[in-house]
Design an enzyme around this catalytic site. Structure first.
Site, PDB file in Angstrom:
ATOM      1  N   GLN A  19      -1.976  -0.324  -8.215  1.00  0.00           N
ATOM      2  CA  GLN A  19      -2.888  -1.144  -7.408  1.00  0.00           C
ATOM      3  C   GLN A  19      -4.294  -1.201  -7.990  1.00  0.00           C
ATOM      4  O   GLN A  19      -5.024  -2.148  -7.743  1.00  0.00           O
ATOM      5  CB  GLN A  19      -2.956  -0.562  -5.993  1.00  0.00           C
ATOM      6  N   GLU A  45      -2.375   8.606  -8.067  1.00  0.00           N
ATOM      7  CA  GLU A  45      -3.053   7.309  -7.973  1.00  0.00           C
ATOM      8  C   GLU A  45      -4.561   7.601  -7.977  1.00  0.00           C
ATOM      9  O   GLU A  45      -5.007   8.461  -7.206  1.00  0.00           O
ATOM     10  CB  GLU A  45      -2.734   6.605  -6.650  1.00  0.00           C
ATOM     11  N   ARG A  50      -6.123  -2.085   4.965  1.00  0.00           N
ATOM     12  CA  ARG A  50      -6.307  -2.243   3.517  1.00  0.00           C
ATOM     13  C   ARG A  50      -6.745  -3.674   3.243  1.00  0.00           C
ATOM     14  O   ARG A  50      -6.096  -4.620   3.696  1.00  0.00           O
ATOM     15  CB  ARG A  50      -4.999  -1.964   2.783  1.00  0.00           C
ATOM     16  N   LYS A  98       2.361  -3.866 -10.058  1.00  0.00           N
ATOM     17  CA  LYS A  98       1.818  -4.919  -9.191  1.00  0.00           C
ATOM     18  C   LYS A  98       0.842  -5.913  -9.833  1.00  0.00           C
ATOM     19  O   LYS A  98       1.147  -7.082  -9.974  1.00  0.00           O
ATOM     20  CB  LYS A  98       1.104  -4.269  -8.018  1.00  0.00           C
ATOM     21  N   ASP A 121      -0.883   6.523 -12.003  1.00  0.00           N
ATOM     22  CA  ASP A 121      -0.185   5.344 -11.497  1.00  0.00           C
ATOM     23  C   ASP A 121      -1.246   4.349 -11.038  1.00  0.00           C
ATOM     24  O   ASP A 121      -1.844   4.506  -9.973  1.00  0.00           O
ATOM     25  CB  ASP A 121       0.720   5.805 -10.332  1.00  0.00           C
ATOM     26  N   TRP A 179       2.221   7.382  -2.813  1.00  0.00           N
ATOM     27  CA  TRP A 179       3.331   6.407  -2.803  1.00  0.00           C
ATOM     28  C   TRP A 179       3.573   5.999  -4.253  1.00  0.00           C
ATOM     29  O   TRP A 179       2.713   5.391  -4.891  1.00  0.00           O
ATOM     30  CB  TRP A 179       2.985   5.168  -1.973  1.00  0.00           C
TER      31      TRP A 179
HETATM   32  C1  LIG Z   1       0.527   3.206  -6.268  1.00  0.00           C
HETATM   33  C2  LIG Z   1       1.912   2.649  -6.199  1.00  0.00           C
HETATM   34  N1  LIG Z   1       2.801   3.016  -7.118  1.00  0.00           N
HETATM   35  C3  LIG Z   1       4.050   2.541  -7.120  1.00  0.00           C
HETATM   36  C4  LIG Z   1       4.471   1.664  -6.149  1.00  0.00           C
HETATM   37  C5  LIG Z   1       5.873   1.173  -6.164  1.00  0.00           C
HETATM   38  O1  LIG Z   1       5.929  -0.078  -6.729  1.00  0.00           O
HETATM   39  P1  LIG Z   1       7.202  -1.005  -6.487  1.00  0.00           P
HETATM   40  O2  LIG Z   1       7.238  -1.278  -5.021  1.00  0.00           O
HETATM   41  O3  LIG Z   1       6.883  -2.206  -7.325  1.00  0.00           O
HETATM   42  O4  LIG Z   1       8.375  -0.267  -6.973  1.00  0.00           O
HETATM   43  C6  LIG Z   1       3.571   1.230  -5.175  1.00  0.00           C
HETATM   44  C7  LIG Z   1       4.016   0.279  -4.138  1.00  0.00           C
HETATM   45  O5  LIG Z   1       3.404   0.059  -3.149  1.00  0.00           O
HETATM   46  C8  LIG Z   1       2.264   1.747  -5.190  1.00  0.00           C
HETATM   47  O6  LIG Z   1       1.374   1.396  -4.273  1.00  0.00           O
END
Ligand SMILES: Cc1ncc(COP(=O)(O)O)c(C=O)c1O
Length: 414
Positions: free
Chosen positions: A226, A190, A384, A252, A223, A121
């Site tokens: 989180q 991630e 989660r 975030k 990324d 994501w």
């Molecule tokens: C790992 C990761 N990257 C990017 C995003 C996207 O972030 P945003 O919703 O602030 O655009 C999320 C959102 O849940 C995320 O979990």
């Protein structure tokens, strides 16, 4: 309201403070997801409230080509944390930061194929959404061409019993090489796939992934929306593996709940991007107000040792969740790092995992605990759990107790 994904939660907060949410009647709910996995300092942290009040009254928003002290100070603070990536750009959301990272990688490599995990994501905007495979790919016409997915390693539910993650990764790159038109620009990953079911990449995986990228001239984008800013017990999750990406995106947790994201890269990448006229000009790029917040967040996280605290509180949380796993057959797996934990439900007592996880979540909320379920692949539901890094021992214990009570009642054993 326009529905944008799933049902709304039947609880309407009127106020939030620390790890708790309160509705208008004063009923309190323990927030075990830090809002949308972001509020690492808890809600309405007094120093963040003061910072916002001050910034909005002094220096709020500027013409996008103007720099200001909070922006430069935050860039310097971030660069001090990751000296290999001293070039910083501040944006608002995670999707936006990944969008910029992907654009940067494409421009610098002169290529356009982007690879991600099949459980990823990365956001809802064009390029980030094209690299997001967890959900949202249907019904919207073509996504950006040249996007490929590879499976993330899943120790609890391996795709093939006798295949190691190394073999799976090598095989995935072999398939990629066959499909690629010779334009592989970047891999975006991630370190812990959160929406994908809290899948923690095993030790050594990032090193192997990075080697595959290097061998093909691909950039590695991590990324840490989180996992960044202390949540896993280190300032950044990649530090565990000693792999520094070519581009790091933060969001975030950097704003601790306020809209702030960052793209970080090396001097060399920045110089190459500038030579190729990198453009990512937005209304809120390098805005001083959110930058002042980010600066304060980093100051508090470092001053109060919150990464270490995440490690200690995470160990307490993990022990509590493992206790539930021993007590209840429907708790199949407990995994994660620091204060980013996942609890996977499985079929038990003749009930399927999805039904159990939904019932537990609903009942937990009734009992006063907010946590959320993600579903990915074969899993019936992964809860989660990511409380603020400021969470107290008593709050961790309360959360585990409420979750245990919900599971017990759903399974008819309490
Ligand atoms: C790992 C990761 N990257 C990017 C995003 C996207 O972030 P945003 O919703 O602030 O655009 C999320 C959102 O849940 C995320 O979990």
């Amino acid at each position: 309201m326009l529905n944008y994904g799933g049902d709304f939660v039947p609880f309407v907060p009127a106020r939030a403070e620390g790890a708790f949410l309160y509705d208008a009647s004063g009923r309190r709910v323990l927030d075990f997801t830090s809002g949308q996995m972001s509020a690492i300092l808890g809600h309405s942290h007094p120093e963040i409230v003061a910072t916002v009040r001050d910034a909005v009254g002094r220096l709020d928003h500027l013409f996008s080509s103007m720099l200001s002290a909070p922006v430069v100070d935050l860039a310097e603070a971030l660069a001090a944390l990751v000296p290999e990536l001293p070039r910083v750009m501040l944006l608002s959301t995670g999707g936006e930061a990944n969008e910029a990272a992907i654009r940067l990688a494409k421009l610098v490599t002169g290529k356009w194929e982007i690879v991600g995990f099949a459980q990823s994501w990365h956001g809802m905007t064009g390029g980030a959404a094209a690299a997001t495979y967890k959900a949202g790919r249907r019904g919207i016409g073509p996504l950006a061409p040249g996007n490929f997915a590879v499976p993330a390693p899943n120790a609890f539910r391996p795709r093939f019993a006798a295949v190691s993650w190394q073999q799976e990764l090598d095989d995935a790159f072999d398939l990629l090489d066959r499909q690629s038109t010779g334009n592989l620009a970047a891999f975006i990953a991630e370190p812990i796939l959160s929406s994908g079911g809290v899948i923690d990449l095993p030790v050594g995986y990032l090193n192997a992934l990075s080697a595959h990228c290097r061998a093909r001239g691909m950039k590695l984008i991590l990324d840490e929306a989180q996992t960044g800013v202390g949540r896993t017990g280190l300032m950044f999750a990649f530090e565990r593996d000693g792999v520094v990406p070519d581009i790091l995106t933060l969001s975030k947790t950097l704003g601790a709940g306020l809209p702030l994201s960052a793209v970080m890269t090396s001097d060399a990448m920045a110089a190459e991007a500038a030579a190729r006229d990198f453009l990512f000009y937005t209304t809120h790029v390098n805005d001083p107000l959110p930058a002042a917040v980010g600066l304060k967040v980093l100051e508090i996280v470092q001053r109060d040792g919150l990464a270490e605290r995440a490690k200690a509180m995470g160990a307490r949380l993990a022990a509590g969740l493992r206790g539930l796993q021993q007590r209840y057959a429907c708790v199949g797996d407990v995994r994660g790092r620091g204060l980013l934990m996942g609890l996977e439900f499985c079929t038990a007592g003749g009930r399927d995992a999805a039904a159990i996880s939904d019932a537990v979540t609903d009942l937990a909320l009734e009992l006063g605990l907010s946590a959320n379920i993600v579903r990915a692949g074969a899993s019936g539901g992964v809860m989660r759990i990511a409380p603020p890094l400021t969470v107290s021992e008593a709050e961790i214990d309360l959360g585990v107790e409420l979750l245990g009570a919900a599971i017990g009642r759903v399974m008819g054993s309490d």
